[in-house]
Enzyme design. Structure first.
Site, PDB file in Angstrom:
ATOM      1  N   ASP A  21     -22.617  32.765  14.840  1.00 35.18           N
ATOM      2  CA  ASP A  21     -22.397  33.660  13.697  1.00 35.18           C
ATOM      3  C   ASP A  21     -21.607  34.933  14.004  1.00 35.18           C
ATOM      4  O   ASP A  21     -21.237  35.677  13.082  1.00 35.18           O
ATOM      5  CB  ASP A  21     -23.749  34.023  13.039  1.00 35.18           C
ATOM      6  CG  ASP A  21     -24.744  34.685  14.010  1.00 35.18           C
ATOM      7  OD1 ASP A  21     -24.309  35.358  14.958  1.00 35.18           O
ATOM      8  OD2 ASP A  21     -25.964  34.525  13.784  1.00 35.18           O
TER       9      ASP A  21
ATOM     10  N   HIS B  44     -22.536  27.674  22.072  1.00 34.53           N
ATOM     11  CA  HIS B  44     -22.257  26.680  21.021  1.00 34.53           C
ATOM     12  C   HIS B  44     -21.035  27.038  20.182  1.00 34.53           C
ATOM     13  O   HIS B  44     -20.890  26.556  19.059  1.00 34.53           O
ATOM     14  CB  HIS B  44     -23.504  26.480  20.138  1.00 34.53           C
ATOM     15  CG  HIS B  44     -24.664  25.859  20.868  1.00 34.53           C
ATOM     16  ND1 HIS B  44     -25.963  25.891  20.399  1.00 34.53           N
ATOM     17  CD2 HIS B  44     -24.709  25.185  22.051  1.00 34.53           C
ATOM     18  CE1 HIS B  44     -26.750  25.251  21.270  1.00 34.53           C
ATOM     19  NE2 HIS B  44     -26.021  24.826  22.270  1.00 34.53           N
TER      20      HIS B  44
ATOM     21  N   CYS C 245      -7.483  22.696  16.581  1.00 33.42           N
ATOM     22  CA  CYS C 245      -6.756  21.488  16.191  1.00 33.42           C
ATOM     23  C   CYS C 245      -7.297  20.282  16.966  1.00 33.42           C
ATOM     24  O   CYS C 245      -7.444  20.338  18.187  1.00 33.42           O
ATOM     25  CB  CYS C 245      -5.259  21.659  16.472  1.00 33.42           C
ATOM     26  SG  CYS C 245      -4.319  20.166  16.115  1.00 33.42           S
TER      27      CYS C 245
ATOM     28  N   ASN D 118     -40.666  35.520  19.566  1.00 31.99           N
ATOM     29  CA  ASN D 118     -40.487  34.530  18.499  1.00 31.99           C
ATOM     30  C   ASN D 118     -41.529  34.792  17.418  1.00 31.99           C
ATOM     31  O   ASN D 118     -42.527  35.466  17.657  1.00 31.99           O
ATOM     32  CB  ASN D 118     -40.659  33.105  19.058  1.00 31.99           C
ATOM     33  CG  ASN D 118     -39.983  32.053  18.194  1.00 31.99           C
ATOM     34  OD1 ASN D 118     -40.376  31.817  17.049  1.00 31.99           O
ATOM     35  ND2 ASN D 118     -38.955  31.425  18.722  1.00 31.99           N
TER      36      ASN D 118
HETATM   37  C1  BJW Z   1     -37.630  33.971  14.637  1.00 34.92           C
HETATM   38  C2  BJW Z   1     -37.395  34.710  13.479  1.00 34.92           C
HETATM   39  C3  BJW Z   1     -37.458  36.115  13.579  1.00 34.92           C
HETATM   40  C4  BJW Z   1     -37.236  32.632  12.987  1.00 34.92           C
HETATM   41  N1  BJW Z   1     -37.734  36.681  14.751  1.00 34.92           N
HETATM   42  N2  BJW Z   1     -37.901  34.546  15.778  1.00 34.92           N
HETATM   43  C5  BJW Z   1     -32.748  15.188  25.913  1.00 34.92           C
HETATM   44  C6  BJW Z   1     -32.493  16.017  26.987  1.00 34.92           C
HETATM   45  C7  BJW Z   1     -31.304  16.727  27.086  1.00 34.92           C
HETATM   46  C8  BJW Z   1     -30.359  16.656  26.077  1.00 34.92           C
HETATM   47  C9  BJW Z   1     -30.623  15.853  25.004  1.00 34.92           C
HETATM   48  C10 BJW Z   1     -31.778  15.117  24.926  1.00 34.92           C
HETATM   49  N3  BJW Z   1     -31.740  14.385  23.795  1.00 34.92           N
HETATM   50  C11 BJW Z   1     -30.573  14.678  23.154  1.00 34.92           C
HETATM   51  C12 BJW Z   1     -29.885  15.556  23.893  1.00 34.92           C
HETATM   52  C13 BJW Z   1     -28.601  16.155  23.572  1.00 34.92           C
HETATM   53  C14 BJW Z   1     -28.571  17.219  22.508  1.00 34.92           C
HETATM   54  C15 BJW Z   1     -29.949  17.813  22.215  1.00 34.92           C
HETATM   55  O1  BJW Z   1     -30.386  18.780  22.809  1.00 34.92           O
HETATM   56  N4  BJW Z   1     -30.647  17.254  21.238  1.00 34.92           N
HETATM   57  C16 BJW Z   1     -31.997  17.723  20.894  1.00 34.92           C
HETATM   58  C17 BJW Z   1     -32.085  17.989  19.405  1.00 34.92           C
HETATM   59  C18 BJW Z   1     -32.981  16.716  21.405  1.00 34.92           C
HETATM   60  N5  BJW Z   1     -27.682  18.241  23.001  1.00 34.92           N
HETATM   61  C19 BJW Z   1     -26.363  18.131  22.877  1.00 34.92           C
HETATM   62  O2  BJW Z   1     -25.853  17.162  22.334  1.00 34.92           O
HETATM   63  C20 BJW Z   1     -25.526  19.225  23.498  1.00 34.92           C
HETATM   64  N6  BJW Z   1     -24.499  18.648  24.292  1.00 34.92           N
HETATM   65  C21 BJW Z   1     -24.766  17.879  25.346  1.00 34.92           C
HETATM   66  O3  BJW Z   1     -25.897  17.634  25.726  1.00 34.92           O
HETATM   67  O4  BJW Z   1     -23.639  17.399  25.923  1.00 34.92           O
HETATM   68  C22 BJW Z   1     -23.723  16.469  26.995  1.00 34.92           C
HETATM   69  C23 BJW Z   1     -22.292  16.211  27.427  1.00 34.92           C
HETATM   70  C24 BJW Z   1     -21.885  16.573  28.686  1.00 34.92           C
HETATM   71  C25 BJW Z   1     -20.553  16.343  29.077  1.00 34.92           C
HETATM   72  C26 BJW Z   1     -19.657  15.735  28.193  1.00 34.92           C
HETATM   73  C27 BJW Z   1     -20.072  15.414  26.917  1.00 34.92           C
HETATM   74  C28 BJW Z   1     -21.398  15.633  26.530  1.00 34.92           C
HETATM   75  C29 BJW Z   1     -24.823  20.035  22.403  1.00 34.92           C
HETATM   76  C30 BJW Z   1     -25.785  20.758  21.531  1.00 34.92           C
HETATM   77  C31 BJW Z   1     -25.019  21.434  20.392  1.00 34.92           C
HETATM   78  C32 BJW Z   1     -25.950  22.081  19.391  1.00 34.92           C
HETATM   79  N7  BJW Z   1     -25.209  22.465  18.235  1.00 34.92           N
HETATM   80  C33 BJW Z   1     -25.888  23.156  17.145  1.00 34.92           C
HETATM   81  C34 BJW Z   1     -24.920  23.272  15.950  1.00 34.92           C
HETATM   82  C35 BJW Z   1     -23.848  24.338  16.232  1.00 34.92           C
HETATM   83  C36 BJW Z   1     -22.819  24.403  15.144  1.00 34.92           C
HETATM   84  C37 BJW Z   1     -23.353  24.911  13.825  1.00 34.92           C
HETATM   85  O5  BJW Z   1     -23.906  26.023  13.747  1.00 34.92           O
HETATM   86  O6  BJW Z   1     -23.203  24.186  12.856  1.00 34.92           O
HETATM   87  O7  BJW Z   1     -26.314  24.448  17.601  1.00 34.92           O
HETATM   88  S1  BJW Z   1     -27.427  22.369  16.639  1.00 34.92           S
HETATM   89  C38 BJW Z   1     -28.264  23.885  16.285  1.00 34.92           C
HETATM   90  O8  BJW Z   1     -29.419  24.000  17.166  1.00 34.92           O
HETATM   91  C39 BJW Z   1     -27.295  25.019  16.696  1.00 34.92           C
HETATM   92  C40 BJW Z   1     -28.218  25.963  17.412  1.00 34.92           C
HETATM   93  O9  BJW Z   1     -27.476  26.811  18.284  1.00 34.92           O
HETATM   94  C41 BJW Z   1     -29.160  25.033  18.131  1.00 34.92           C
HETATM   95  C42 BJW Z   1     -30.460  25.686  18.540  1.00 34.92           C
HETATM   96  O10 BJW Z   1     -31.193  26.110  17.450  1.00 34.92           O
HETATM   97  P1  BJW Z   1     -32.035  27.455  17.516  1.00 34.92           P
HETATM   98  O11 BJW Z   1     -31.114  28.598  17.678  1.00 34.92           O
HETATM   99  O12 BJW Z   1     -33.122  27.327  18.508  1.00 34.92           O
HETATM  100  O13 BJW Z   1     -32.604  27.549  16.018  1.00 34.92           O
HETATM  101  P2  BJW Z   1     -33.927  26.866  15.383  1.00 34.92           P
HETATM  102  O14 BJW Z   1     -33.741  26.870  13.927  1.00 34.92           O
HETATM  103  O15 BJW Z   1     -34.236  25.581  16.028  1.00 34.92           O
HETATM  104  O16 BJW Z   1     -35.083  27.867  15.800  1.00 34.92           O
HETATM  105  C43 BJW Z   1     -35.156  29.174  15.297  1.00 34.92           C
HETATM  106  C44 BJW Z   1     -36.321  29.888  15.958  1.00 34.92           C
HETATM  107  O17 BJW Z   1     -36.326  31.228  15.529  1.00 34.92           O
HETATM  108  C45 BJW Z   1     -37.690  29.304  15.597  1.00 34.92           C
HETATM  109  O18 BJW Z   1     -38.443  29.121  16.797  1.00 34.92           O
HETATM  110  C46 BJW Z   1     -38.333  30.388  14.722  1.00 34.92           C
HETATM  111  O19 BJW Z   1     -39.739  30.478  14.900  1.00 34.92           O
HETATM  112  C47 BJW Z   1     -37.636  31.627  15.226  1.00 34.92           C
HETATM  113  N8  BJW Z   1     -37.527  32.738  14.267  1.00 34.92           N
HETATM  114  N9  BJW Z   1     -37.158  33.927  12.410  1.00 34.92           N
HETATM  115  C48 BJW Z   1     -37.970  35.958  15.794  1.00 34.92           C
HETATM  116  N10 BJW Z   1     -37.266  36.983  12.457  1.00 34.92           N
HETATM  117 ZN    ZN Z   2      -2.182  21.063  16.502  1.00 36.91          ZN
END
Ligand code: BJW
Ligand code: ZN
Length: 243
Positions: free
Chosen positions: A106, A121, A129, A215
């Site tokens: 953001d 991320h 592109c 959190n």
């Molecule tokens: C508060 C609050 C307040 C609320 N005060 N707190 C098993 C092991 C390892 C990896 C994997 C696995 N299984 C699958 C995978 C891979 C996958 C993954 O992790 N999946 C899981 C879901 C299981 N990971 C990937 O694919 C990553 N890449 C990868 O592994 O590549 C391997 C590779 C290597 C080499 C070549 C090719 C590949 C990439 C991950 C990309 C994540 N992308 C996103 C979208 C970004 C774009 C967009 O914004 O649209 O990123 S997903 C989404 O989740 C976003 C976030 O950054 C990310 C994390 O979320 P976050 O920030 O934790 O938010 P929430 O909503 O989950 O939690 C909010 C928290 O705040 C809560 O706890 C609330 O309580 C708290 N809260 N208000 C304090 N006021």
């Molecule tokens: Zn281009």
């Protein structure tokens, strides 16, 4: 441990640290009006992330995916950093060796004034592109249809990291090194469910570094924390990082 003794312990850890690494997630921006991903009111609520946040989903239906990102860019352009973002700027100013790793796309840490940021991320306001890789910053919104590259005419995509994609080059190494050097690891507002970002808490713990977790509620990473502070980041961080 009561909240006030946990706050005092966490303050002492930070006060004594010369090197601090911070990991933030969507929760730190919640009080700025940015929805988190998971949970009630989250961006994924009623949606399948695999139809919006994977390269396969994008190439299958670029219009649909861009519409979602255009909507989020419009909403974000109305959001401003909150007290938690500002507190981290202050922490950076008073810490010799400081690294802010964020999963957020953001741009609110940069808007607040943080400088040593690693964007794990990507950035929702960059556009890349899919043919020639040219990247540009673009803060506009209200598009009708996907944008195309001014250099080669290729389809452009949001400059964020989707599921199954590698994180930006050098970013994991930079955060790994920062965790290796740090005297305190502070985790704020992340569910700790998404890897590889989620793995740094375990690394800090294995290296014997104190881990402070802020959190609304316990998370996957709570068992790794030395000190747990439950409540709103915008209220806790200014109390944790004062003067
Ligand atoms: C508060 C609050 C307040 C609320 N005060 N707190 C098993 C092991 C390892 C990896 C994997 C696995 N299984 C699958 C995978 C891979 C996958 C993954 O992790 N999946 C899981 C879901 C299981 N990971 C990937 O694919 C990553 N890449 C990868 O592994 O590549 C391997 C590779 C290597 C080499 C070549 C090719 C590949 C990439 C991950 C990309 C994540 N992308 C996103 C979208 C970004 C774009 C967009 O914004 O649209 O990123 S997903 C989404 O989740 C976003 C976030 O950054 C990310 C994390 O979320 P976050 O920030 O934790 O938010 P929430 O909503 O989950 O939690 C909010 C928290 O705040 C809560 O706890 C609330 O309580 C708290 N809260 N208000 C304090 N006021
Ligand atoms: Zn281009």
């Amino acid at each position: 441990m009561s909240f006030s003794s946990a706050l005092a312990s966490a303050k002492q850890i930070l006060d004594e640290a010369d090197a601090i690494t911070v990991m933030t997630g969507a929760g730190i921006s919640a009080e700025s009006g940015v929805p988190t991903f998971r949970g009630t009111g989250g961006l994924w609520k009623g949606k399948d992330p695999m139809t919006l946040a994977t390269p396969e989903a994008f190439f299958a239906d670029p219009d649909f995916v861009w519409e979602w990102y255009d909507h989020r860019r419009a909403e974000l352009s109305r959001c401003a950093p909150n007290a938690a973002h500002h507190a981290l700027v202050q922490l950076e100013e008073q810490t010799a060796d400081f690294t802010l790793a964020t999963q957020n796309v953001d741009g609110l840490h940069r808007a607040a004034g943080s400088r040593r940021i690693v964007h794990l991320h990507g950035d929702i306001f960059t556009v890349r592109c899919t043919d020639c890789g040219n990247e540009r910053v673009d803060r506009t919104h209200g598009w009708s249809g996907p944008p195309h590259c001014a250099r080669c005419g290729g389809l452009e995509r949001p400059g964020v990291v989707w599921f199954g994609e590698a994180l930006p080059e050098g970013s994991l190494e930079a955060v790994g090194e920062a965790v290796g050097r740090c005297d305190a690891f502070l985790i704020i507002g992340t569910s700790g469910l998404v890897w590889p970002a989620a793995g740094f808490a375990g690394l800090a713990r294995r290296l014997g570094r104190p881990v402070i977790l802020v959190n609304l509620e316990p998370t996957e990473q709570s068992s790794l924390a030395t000190v747990e502070l439950y409540g709103r980041a915008g209220e806790i961080l200014p109390r944790l990082i004062s003067g």
